[in-house]
Design a protein around this motif. Structure first.
Motif, short mmCIF file in Angstrom:
data_model
loop_
_atom_site.label_atom_id
_atom_site.label_comp_id
_atom_site.label_asym_id
_atom_site.label_seq_id
_atom_site.Cartn_x
_atom_site.Cartn_y
_atom_site.Cartn_z
N UNK A 293 64.91 -21.50 -30.68
CA UNK A 293 64.50 -21.71 -29.29
C UNK A 293 65.70 -21.56 -28.35
N UNK A 294 66.14 -20.33 -28.14
CA UNK A 294 67.30 -20.08 -27.30
C UNK A 294 67.10 -20.48 -25.86
N UNK A 295 65.88 -20.32 -25.35
CA UNK A 295 65.62 -20.64 -23.95
C UNK A 295 65.84 -22.13 -23.67
N UNK A 296 65.36 -22.98 -24.57
CA UNK A 296 65.55 -24.42 -24.38
C UNK A 296 67.02 -24.79 -24.46
N UNK A 297 67.78 -24.12 -25.34
CA UNK A 297 69.22 -24.38 -25.42
C UNK A 297 69.91 -23.98 -24.11
N UNK A 298 69.44 -22.88 -23.51
CA UNK A 298 70.00 -22.47 -22.22
C UNK A 298 69.73 -23.48 -21.13
N UNK A 299 68.51 -24.01 -21.10
CA UNK A 299 68.17 -25.04 -20.12
C UNK A 299 69.03 -26.29 -20.33
#
Length: 310
Positions: free
Chosen positions: A277-283
């Motif tokens: 889940x790269x997007x959540x890590x970015x957030x």
């Protein structure tokens, strides 16, 4: 003694004899507006004469930093995960009235200082910094609970669960700065699973060269029954190489990718891989950079996307 009033777009518009909208179009260099060269020159001259400072710059002078967050991405670390991470980071920053500036390639201390001096960013983030510096955190932002180390272990564990104990690790030929971290985590995970350390080898991009590399691997390590890819791009090269060598996947050799890039389901056999889940890590990174509460953000655990190659 009173303070001087900040020059506004309305002031520039009055001085140049045009509308406020026209001033905005000119100063933002809007390519979709047809404005004569003479008008553009007049507006820019009025802005210079009045000492107009864009609102964002003025705010940066007041706050001590701009509302810009800089992300440095080293060459060789791009992929599906980084794209998701970028999207999440950018979306979360925008939700808090900040802008993301991405710098690709190699970054020296001097070039980074130039950015600091020019725009006074709110924060500077280096993609994958904890791994590139050799530091591993026991939390969601780091290694063994929800980071790269845990994801590497998940990849290896899936192969072991399918009966494979002699495994090779296929690395890219681009000199990714994350390759060393993956090697280290793969070795650590193998010890935890009670199997020999996977045999590393480089899988070159050219098709014939990759086939030669895989053939050489299987010649010197004939006991290998599975190959773990550094990422899906590398794993897809290995799949093609094995087919060119006449080896059946997964009957003769199993293959698993990493960082699901979306192409693995379109090949035969389809590629088993690890989705993160790269997007959540970015957030999460965005909120950490802004000093905001992160308790409501917990990336979902990485998961195996089971297909036909294992």
């Amino acid at each position: 003694m009173g303070t001087s009033r900040r020059v506004t777009l309305n002031d520039v518009a009055a001085a140049s004899g045009v509308s406020r909208a026209t001033v905005s179009f000119v100063l933002n260099d809007d390519p979709h507006q047809t404005i004569s060269a003479a008008t553009r020159d007049r507006v820019k001259e009025a802005a210079r004469t009045l000492g107009y400072v864009p609102h964002g710059v003025a705010r940066a002078l007041r706050e001590g930093t701009s509302r810009v967050v800089v992300l440095n991405i080293d060459a060789g670390t791009e992929g599906a995960y980084s794209r998701g991470y970028l999207h999440g980071l950018d979306t979360e920053l925008a939700a808090h009235d900040h802008v993301l500036l991405v710098r690709h390639g190699r970054h020296t201390a001097q070039s980074t200082q130039q950015v600091l001096d020019a725009i006074a960013p709110r924060a500077v983030i280096r993609f994958g910094e904890t791994y590139l510096t050799g530091h591993v955190l026991d939390d969601l932002g780091g290694g063994w609970r929800g980071g790269l180390a845990a994801h590497t272990a998940l990849q290896l564990r899936h192969l072991v669960d399918h009966g494979h104990t002699r495994i090779a690790l296929a690395l890219p030929d681009t000199g990714s700065p994350l390759a060393e971290a993956r090697l280290r985590f793969t070795g650590d995970a193998a010890r935890g699973l009670g199997i020999p350390a996977p045999v590393p080898f480089v899988a070159p991009r050219p098709r014939s060269a990759c086939a030669d590399a895989v053939a050489a691997l299987l010649s010197r390590a004939p006991q290998v029954t599975a190959i773990a890819g550094f990422n899906d791009d590398v794993a897809l090269r290995v799949l093609t190489a094995l087919r060119d060598l006449g080896r059946r996947v997964p009957v003769d050799t199993a293959v698993i990718g990493f960082d699901d890039n979306g192409y693995g389901e379109h090949v035969v056999p389809s590629l088993t891989t690890i989705d993160v889940d790269g997007e959540a890590h970015g957030r999460l990174s965005a909120r950490l950079a802004l000093g905001l509460d992160t308790s409501a953000l917990e990336p979902r655990p990485a998961r195996v996307v089971a297909r036909e190659s294992v």
